[in-house]
Design a protein around this motif. Sequence first.
Motif, PDB file in Angstrom:
ATOM      1  N   PRO A  41       0.810  -1.227   0.000  1.00 48.02           N
ATOM      2  CA  PRO A  41       0.000   0.000   0.000  1.00 48.02           C
ATOM      3  C   PRO A  41       0.844   1.278   0.000  1.00 48.02           C
ATOM      4  CG  PRO A  41      -0.932  -1.579   1.525  1.00 48.02           C
ATOM      5  CD  PRO A  41       0.381  -2.152   1.053  1.00 48.02           C
ATOM      6  N   SER A  42       2.033   1.222   0.585  1.00 50.90           N
ATOM      7  CA  SER A  42       2.918   2.394   0.627  1.00 50.90           C
ATOM      8  C   SER A  42       3.567   2.684  -0.717  1.00 50.90           C
ATOM      9  CB  SER A  42       4.024   2.162   1.655  1.00 50.90           C
ATOM     10  OG  SER A  42       4.864   1.099   1.207  1.00 50.90           O
ATOM     11  N   GLY A  43       3.476   1.707  -1.655  1.00 50.94           N
ATOM     12  CA  GLY A  43       4.144   1.843  -2.945  1.00 50.94           C
ATOM     13  C   GLY A  43       5.454   1.080  -3.014  1.00 50.94           C
ATOM     14  N   ASP A  44       5.948   0.578  -1.867  1.00 47.41           N
ATOM     15  CA  ASP A  44       7.176  -0.208  -1.863  1.00 47.41           C
ATOM     16  C   ASP A  44       6.973  -1.494  -2.668  1.00 47.41           C
ATOM     17  OD1 ASP A  44       8.030   1.737  -0.124  1.00 47.41           O
ATOM     18  OD2 ASP A  44       8.448   0.384   1.547  1.00 47.41           O
ATOM     19  N   LYS A  45       7.998  -1.882  -3.406  1.00 46.75           N
ATOM     20  CA  LYS A  45       7.969  -3.103  -4.216  1.00 46.75           C
ATOM     21  C   LYS A  45       8.655  -4.226  -3.451  1.00 46.75           C
ATOM     22  CE  LYS A  45       6.590  -0.691  -7.875  1.00 46.75           C
ATOM     23  NZ  LYS A  45       5.192  -0.588  -8.149  1.00 46.75           N
ATOM     24  N   HIS A  46       8.070  -5.411  -3.497  1.00 46.45           N
ATOM     25  CA  HIS A  46       8.638  -6.568  -2.801  1.00 46.45           C
ATOM     26  C   HIS A  46       8.763  -7.744  -3.752  1.00 46.45           C
ATOM     27  CE1 HIS A  46       8.341  -4.775   1.191  1.00 46.45           C
ATOM     28  NE2 HIS A  46       7.175  -4.293   0.799  1.00 46.45           N
ATOM     29  N   TYR A  47       9.863  -8.473  -3.572  1.00 37.40           N
ATOM     30  CA  TYR A  47      10.128  -9.719  -4.286  1.00 37.40           C
ATOM     31  C   TYR A  47      10.476 -10.759  -3.226  1.00 37.40           C
ATOM     32  CZ  TYR A  47      10.605  -6.627  -8.285  1.00 37.40           C
ATOM     33  OH  TYR A  47      10.370  -5.687  -9.252  1.00 37.40           O
ATOM     34  N   PRO A  48      10.329 -12.040  -3.537  1.00 37.72           N
ATOM     35  CA  PRO A  48      10.723 -13.045  -2.543  1.00 37.72           C
ATOM     36  C   PRO A  48      12.208 -12.922  -2.208  1.00 37.72           C
ATOM     37  CG  PRO A  48       9.486 -14.049  -4.350  1.00 37.72           C
ATOM     38  CD  PRO A  48       9.788 -12.649  -4.756  1.00 37.72           C
ATOM     39  N   PRO A  49      12.586 -13.218  -0.979  1.00 40.43           N
ATOM     40  CA  PRO A  49      14.010 -13.187  -0.601  1.00 40.43           C
ATOM     41  C   PRO A  49      14.805 -14.244  -1.370  1.00 40.43           C
ATOM     42  CG  PRO A  49      12.596 -13.332   1.340  1.00 40.43           C
ATOM     43  CD  PRO A  49      11.728 -13.531   0.150  1.00 40.43           C
ATOM     44  N   GLU A  50      16.104 -14.075  -1.403  1.00 41.27           N
ATOM     45  CA  GLU A  50      17.014 -15.019  -2.055  1.00 41.27           C
ATOM     46  C   GLU A  50      16.745 -16.451  -1.589  1.00 41.27           C
ATOM     47  OE1 GLU A  50      20.317 -15.839  -4.537  1.00 41.27           O
ATOM     48  OE2 GLU A  50      19.672 -13.813  -4.041  1.00 41.27           O
ATOM     49  N   GLY A  51      16.626 -17.374  -2.542  1.00 42.27           N
ATOM     50  CA  GLY A  51      16.415 -18.784  -2.218  1.00 42.27           C
ATOM     51  C   GLY A  51      14.982 -19.143  -1.863  1.00 42.27           C
ATOM     52  N   ARG A  52      14.062 -18.187  -1.999  1.00 42.20           N
ATOM     53  CA  ARG A  52      12.660 -18.441  -1.656  1.00 42.20           C
ATOM     54  C   ARG A  52      11.769 -17.925  -2.773  1.00 42.20           C
ATOM     55  NH1 ARG A  52      12.344 -20.359   3.284  1.00 42.20           N
ATOM     56  NH2 ARG A  52      10.160 -19.927   3.641  1.00 42.20           N
ATOM     57  N   CYS A  53      10.510 -18.309  -2.740  1.00 43.53           N
ATOM     58  CA  CYS A  53       9.501 -17.796  -3.661  1.00 43.53           C
ATOM     59  C   CYS A  53       8.273 -17.464  -2.823  1.00 43.53           C
ATOM     60  CB  CYS A  53       9.178 -18.828  -4.748  1.00 43.53           C
ATOM     61  SG  CYS A  53       8.505 -20.385  -4.133  1.00 43.53           S
ATOM     62  N   TRP A  54       7.293 -16.818  -3.429  1.00 37.04           N
ATOM     63  CA  TRP A  54       6.046 -16.581  -2.695  1.00 37.04           C
ATOM     64  C   TRP A  54       5.381 -17.928  -2.473  1.00 37.04           C
ATOM     65  CZ3 TRP A  54       6.810 -12.311  -0.592  1.00 37.04           C
ATOM     66  CH2 TRP A  54       7.210 -11.162  -1.258  1.00 37.04           C
ATOM     67  N   SER A  55       4.558 -18.039  -1.472  1.00 32.74           N
ATOM     68  CA  SER A  55       3.929 -19.313  -1.123  1.00 32.74           C
ATOM     69  C   SER A  55       2.693 -19.622  -1.956  1.00 32.74           C
ATOM     70  CB  SER A  55       3.567 -19.336   0.368  1.00 32.74           C
ATOM     71  OG  SER A  55       2.671 -18.275   0.667  1.00 32.74           O
ATOM     72  N   MET A  56       2.362 -18.744  -2.893  1.00 34.18           N
ATOM     73  CA  MET A  56       1.182 -18.959  -3.737  1.00 34.18           C
ATOM     74  C   MET A  56       1.379 -18.274  -5.084  1.00 34.18           C
ATOM     75  SD  MET A  56      -1.322 -16.310  -1.719  1.00 34.18           S
ATOM     76  CE  MET A  56      -0.720 -16.842  -0.132  1.00 34.18           C
ATOM     77  N   ILE A  57       0.575 -18.687  -6.048  1.00 33.58           N
ATOM     78  CA  ILE A  57       0.621 -18.039  -7.354  1.00 33.58           C
ATOM     79  C   ILE A  57      -0.098 -16.697  -7.273  1.00 33.58           C
ATOM     80  CG2 ILE A  57       0.861 -20.213  -8.631  1.00 33.58           C
ATOM     81  CD1 ILE A  57      -2.138 -20.053  -9.255  1.00 33.58           C
TER      82      ILE A  57
END
Length: 94
Positions: A41-57
Amino acid sequence: MTEEQAKVYKNPNNDPKGRWRAIPMTAQGYRPNQMYEITAPSGDKHYPPEGRCWSMIEPEFLKLREAGRIYFGKNGNSQPGVIRYLSEVEGFVP
């Protein structure tokens, strides 16, 4: 679950569904369909951390976000977490 174990579930926003906690929205490994950008909501962009992915599509994430089940921290800028209500917890794995 004991009350001591349940203490991690709080209700800081007076949610009518009761006490809840945010569960990290990452999983170990790399799955191409679970690697996408999330804008807080703040506009910050997030990607999964190194070696991980999001837990869902992404479509599942968007569904949960629309339902108000994604938490970005009290300032709306943190990595996303999935809201889990205390009423949904059936117990703990020993």
